[in-house]
Design a protein around this motif. Structure first.
Motif, PDB file in Angstrom:
ATOM      1  N   ILE A   9     -13.986 -27.410  25.445  1.00 37.95           N
ATOM      2  CA  ILE A   9     -13.746 -26.010  25.814  1.00 37.95           C
ATOM      3  C   ILE A   9     -12.273 -25.782  26.104  1.00 37.95           C
ATOM      4  O   ILE A   9     -11.686 -24.787  25.667  1.00 37.95           O
ATOM      5  N   SER A  10     -11.648 -26.703  26.801  1.00 41.65           N
ATOM      6  CA  SER A  10     -10.217 -26.590  27.090  1.00 41.65           C
ATOM      7  C   SER A  10      -9.394 -26.597  25.806  1.00 41.65           C
ATOM      8  O   SER A  10      -8.482 -25.780  25.634  1.00 41.65           O
ATOM      9  N   ASP A  11      -9.720 -27.497  24.888  1.00 47.74           N
ATOM     10  CA  ASP A  11      -8.997 -27.574  23.618  1.00 47.74           C
ATOM     11  C   ASP A  11      -9.195 -26.301  22.795  1.00 47.74           C
ATOM     12  O   ASP A  11      -8.244 -25.801  22.182  1.00 47.74           O
ATOM     13  N   ILE A  12     -10.408 -25.782  22.773  1.00 41.34           N
ATOM     14  CA  ILE A  12     -10.681 -24.551  22.022  1.00 41.34           C
ATOM     15  C   ILE A  12      -9.914 -23.383  22.624  1.00 41.34           C
ATOM     16  O   ILE A  12      -9.300 -22.591  21.897  1.00 41.34           O
ATOM     17  N   ARG A  13      -9.908 -23.268  23.924  1.00 41.97           N
ATOM     18  CA  ARG A  13      -9.151 -22.176  24.566  1.00 41.97           C
ATOM     19  C   ARG A  13      -7.661 -22.304  24.264  1.00 41.97           C
ATOM     20  O   ARG A  13      -6.967 -21.306  24.103  1.00 41.97           O
ATOM     21  N   VAL A  34      -4.003 -23.788  14.273  1.00 42.65           N
ATOM     22  CA  VAL A  34      -4.932 -22.766  14.739  1.00 42.65           C
ATOM     23  C   VAL A  34      -6.128 -22.621  13.793  1.00 42.65           C
ATOM     24  O   VAL A  34      -7.256 -22.486  14.243  1.00 42.65           O
ATOM     25  N   PHE A  35      -5.862 -22.641  12.488  1.00 45.02           N
ATOM     26  CA  PHE A  35      -6.888 -22.344  11.488  1.00 45.02           C
ATOM     27  C   PHE A  35      -7.162 -23.547  10.587  1.00 45.02           C
ATOM     28  O   PHE A  35      -6.265 -24.350  10.325  1.00 45.02           O
ATOM     29  N   GLU A 115      -7.763 -33.201  13.213  1.00 41.09           N
ATOM     30  CA  GLU A 115      -6.602 -32.839  14.036  1.00 41.09           C
ATOM     31  C   GLU A 115      -7.000 -32.109  15.312  1.00 41.09           C
ATOM     32  O   GLU A 115      -6.144 -31.754  16.113  1.00 41.09           O
ATOM     33  N   GLY A 116      -8.284 -31.816  15.487  1.00 36.26           N
ATOM     34  CA  GLY A 116      -8.749 -31.085  16.666  1.00 36.26           C
ATOM     35  C   GLY A 116      -9.501 -29.833  16.262  1.00 36.26           C
ATOM     36  O   GLY A 116      -9.808 -29.611  15.092  1.00 36.26           O
TER      37      GLY A 116
END
Length: 131
Positions: A9-13, A34-35, A115-116
């Motif tokens: 959740i932290s990484d997504i935010r 980002v994309f 990469e995340g």
């Protein structure tokens, strides 16, 4: 996927917040942070527009020029839907050069890549003005 960790959740935010910085500053070399490569942005304002793929997103960002909207991403809710897809719903404010403000919702689908976390689909739905 059934559940997201606090780290997810932290990484997504972080990815959701990074959008405004790289898109508005036309840092197109960082849009991959980002994309996904095949990301799609669907804008429903007016006649609508679909921007398909990272190269087209970069081109769109550059075409807005230095006087393009200044985006603020707010109140993001990150969740896993019933089908197991990772989604986020965020509010946005877009401040225009003349000082007027547009606002609405971003509805995102996210994917975990090597990469995340990255946005694979974004639908932008305006609230005001509606057209």
């Amino acid at each position: 996927m059934d559940k997201l960790s606090f780290e997810d959740i932290s990484d997504i935010r972080g990815v959701l917040a990074l959008f405004s910085h790289v898109f508005d500053n036309r840092e197109v070399g960082d849009l991959h942070r980002v994309f996904t490569e095949d990301a799609v942005i669907e804008m429903t304002r007016g006649a609508g527009r679909v921007v398909d793929g990272l190269p087209a997103i970069a081109e769109f960002s550059l075409a807005l020029g230095p006087d393009g909207p200044d985006h603020q991403t707010l109140d993001s809710h990150v969740f896993v839907d019933d089908a197991g897809a990772v989604r986020a719903r965020s509010r946005y404010l877009a401040i225009l050069q003349d000082g007027s403000v547009h606002n609405g919702d971003y509805l995102d689908v996210l994917e975990r890549t090597t990469e995340g976390w990255r946005i694979s689909r974004r639908v932008s739905i305006p609230r005001y003005p509606k057209e």
